[in-house]
Design a protein around this motif. Structure first.
Motif, PDB file in Angstrom:
ATOM      1  N   UNK A  80      -8.158 -20.327 -10.439  1.00 25.68           N
ATOM      2  CA  UNK A  80      -7.923 -21.650 -11.021  1.00 25.68           C
ATOM      3  C   UNK A  80      -7.437 -21.523 -12.459  1.00 25.68           C
ATOM      4  N   UNK A  81      -8.099 -20.663 -13.224  1.00 22.35           N
ATOM      5  CA  UNK A  81      -7.809 -20.566 -14.652  1.00 22.35           C
ATOM      6  C   UNK A  81      -8.175 -19.179 -15.162  1.00 22.35           C
ATOM      7  N   UNK A  82      -7.398 -18.692 -16.111  1.00 22.10           N
ATOM      8  CA  UNK A  82      -7.671 -17.417 -16.769  1.00 22.10           C
ATOM      9  C   UNK A  82      -8.040 -17.730 -18.209  1.00 22.10           C
ATOM     10  N   UNK A  83      -9.215 -17.268 -18.638  1.00 24.46           N
ATOM     11  CA  UNK A  83      -9.663 -17.503 -20.015  1.00 24.46           C
ATOM     12  C   UNK A  83      -9.781 -16.176 -20.738  1.00 24.46           C
ATOM     13  N   UNK A  84      -9.391 -16.154 -21.987  1.00 27.84           N
ATOM     14  CA  UNK A  84      -9.517 -14.962 -22.807  1.00 27.84           C
ATOM     15  C   UNK A  84      -8.412 -13.960 -22.530  1.00 27.84           C
ATOM     16  N   UNK A  85      -8.471 -12.855 -23.277  1.00 27.04           N
ATOM     17  CA  UNK A  85      -7.497 -11.783 -23.119  1.00 27.04           C
ATOM     18  C   UNK A  85      -8.239 -10.526 -22.677  1.00 27.04           C
ATOM     19  N   UNK A  86      -7.668  -9.857 -21.681  1.00 28.96           N
ATOM     20  CA  UNK A  86      -8.281  -8.635 -21.181  1.00 28.96           C
ATOM     21  C   UNK A  86      -7.219  -7.739 -20.573  1.00 28.96           C
ATOM     22  N   UNK A  87      -7.552  -6.479 -20.449  1.00 27.69           N
ATOM     23  CA  UNK A  87      -6.658  -5.472 -19.881  1.00 27.69           C
ATOM     24  C   UNK A  87      -6.991  -5.245 -18.420  1.00 27.69           C
ATOM     25  N   UNK A  88      -6.058  -4.651 -17.727  1.00 27.62           N
ATOM     26  CA  UNK A  88      -6.274  -4.245 -16.343  1.00 27.62           C
ATOM     27  C   UNK A  88      -7.415  -3.228 -16.306  1.00 27.62           C
ATOM     28  N   UNK A  89      -8.293  -3.340 -15.304  1.00 27.19           N
ATOM     29  CA  UNK A  89      -9.350  -2.359 -15.105  1.00 27.19           C
ATOM     30  C   UNK A  89     -10.659  -2.631 -15.814  1.00 27.19           C
ATOM     31  N   UNK A  90     -10.750  -3.738 -16.551  1.00 24.45           N
ATOM     32  CA  UNK A  90     -12.008  -4.057 -17.229  1.00 24.45           C
ATOM     33  C   UNK A  90     -12.866  -4.956 -16.340  1.00 24.45           C
ATOM     34  N   UNK A  91     -14.134  -5.067 -16.679  1.00 25.70           N
ATOM     35  CA  UNK A  91     -15.044  -5.949 -15.954  1.00 25.70           C
ATOM     36  C   UNK A  91     -14.934  -7.347 -16.552  1.00 25.70           C
ATOM     37  N   UNK A  92     -14.747  -8.337 -15.668  1.00 26.82           N
ATOM     38  CA  UNK A  92     -14.633  -9.731 -16.106  1.00 26.82           C
ATOM     39  C   UNK A  92     -15.702 -10.578 -15.429  1.00 26.82           C
ATOM     40  N   UNK A  93     -16.041 -11.677 -16.085  1.00 25.57           N
ATOM     41  CA  UNK A  93     -16.969 -12.657 -15.511  1.00 25.57           C
ATOM     42  C   UNK A  93     -16.166 -13.570 -14.584  1.00 25.57           C
ATOM     43  N   UNK A 145     -11.053  -6.171 -12.711  1.00 22.51           N
ATOM     44  CA  UNK A 145      -9.791  -6.891 -12.527  1.00 22.51           C
ATOM     45  C   UNK A 145      -8.628  -5.917 -12.354  1.00 22.51           C
ATOM     46  N   UNK A 146      -7.733  -6.240 -11.441  1.00 22.01           N
ATOM     47  CA  UNK A 146      -6.583  -5.377 -11.146  1.00 22.01           C
ATOM     48  C   UNK A 146      -5.355  -5.682 -11.990  1.00 22.01           C
ATOM     49  N   UNK A 147      -5.406  -6.742 -12.782  1.00 19.35           N
ATOM     50  CA  UNK A 147      -4.269  -7.146 -13.613  1.00 19.35           C
ATOM     51  C   UNK A 147      -4.767  -7.601 -14.975  1.00 19.35           C
ATOM     52  N   UNK A 148      -3.915  -7.523 -15.978  1.00 21.96           N
ATOM     53  CA  UNK A 148      -4.279  -8.009 -17.313  1.00 21.96           C
ATOM     54  C   UNK A 148      -4.227  -9.541 -17.324  1.00 21.96           C
ATOM     55  N   UNK A 149      -4.810 -10.147 -18.353  1.00 17.43           N
ATOM     56  CA  UNK A 149      -4.764 -11.604 -18.488  1.00 17.43           C
ATOM     57  C   UNK A 149      -3.319 -12.077 -18.600  1.00 17.43           C
ATOM     58  N   UNK A 150      -2.491 -11.300 -19.272  1.00 14.53           N
ATOM     59  CA  UNK A 150      -1.076 -11.662 -19.415  1.00 14.53           C
ATOM     60  C   UNK A 150      -0.381 -11.661 -18.049  1.00 14.53           C
ATOM     61  N   UNK A 151      -0.632 -10.626 -17.257  1.00  9.87           N
ATOM     62  CA  UNK A 151      -0.029 -10.543 -15.919  1.00  9.87           C
ATOM     63  C   UNK A 151      -0.503 -11.688 -15.022  1.00  9.87           C
ATOM     64  N   UNK A 152      -1.790 -12.022 -15.108  1.00  6.17           N
ATOM     65  CA  UNK A 152      -2.317 -13.123 -14.303  1.00  6.17           C
ATOM     66  C   UNK A 152      -1.703 -14.455 -14.708  1.00  6.17           C
ATOM     67  N   UNK A 153      -1.491 -14.638 -16.011  1.00  3.80           N
ATOM     68  CA  UNK A 153      -0.850 -15.858 -16.492  1.00  3.80           C
ATOM     69  C   UNK A 153       0.548 -16.018 -15.915  1.00  3.80           C
ATOM     70  N   UNK A 154       1.287 -14.931 -15.880  1.00  4.84           N
ATOM     71  CA  UNK A 154       2.637 -14.957 -15.302  1.00  4.84           C
ATOM     72  C   UNK A 154       2.563 -15.252 -13.809  1.00  4.84           C
TER      73      UNK A 154
END
Length: 89
Positions: A23-36, A50-59
């Motif tokens: 639904x929504x991506x919050x914050x900035x993160x890199x591929x391979x980190x643990x996200x809530x 996560x398999x993608x960065x926040x930037x990639x998910x936004x795109x």
């Protein structure tokens, strides 16, 4: 934040979550980190790698694709509903 369908897929069906269930991506993160991972009401349902960065998910969200891409693998997800986390220990 995931749609209800994403929560159901992860928690009940124990399958990978795809970009269409985000639904929504919050914050900035890199591929391979643990996200809530939160549901539509903001309730945290678990943690995942996560398999993608926040930037990639936004795109991905801007350019919806017919291809289902695994954003979080089922084996990389820990559901808070499945375990008890001690508080204040």
């Amino acid at each position: 934040m995931v749609y209800k369908s994403g929560k159901d897929v992860m928690v009940e069906e124990m399958k990978d979550i795809t970009q269409t269930q985000i639904l929504q991506v919050k914050g900035q993160f890199s591929k391979g980190v643990v996200v809530r991972i939160r549901d539509e009401q903001g309730f945290e349902i678990g943690l995942g790698i996560i398999n993608y960065s926040s930037e990639e998910l936004g795109i991905m969200k801007e350019h919806e694709s017919e291809n289902e891409l695994s954003v979080i693998n089922k084996d990389d997800f820990v559901c808070h509903l499945d375990i008890e986390i001690p508080v204040g220990v």
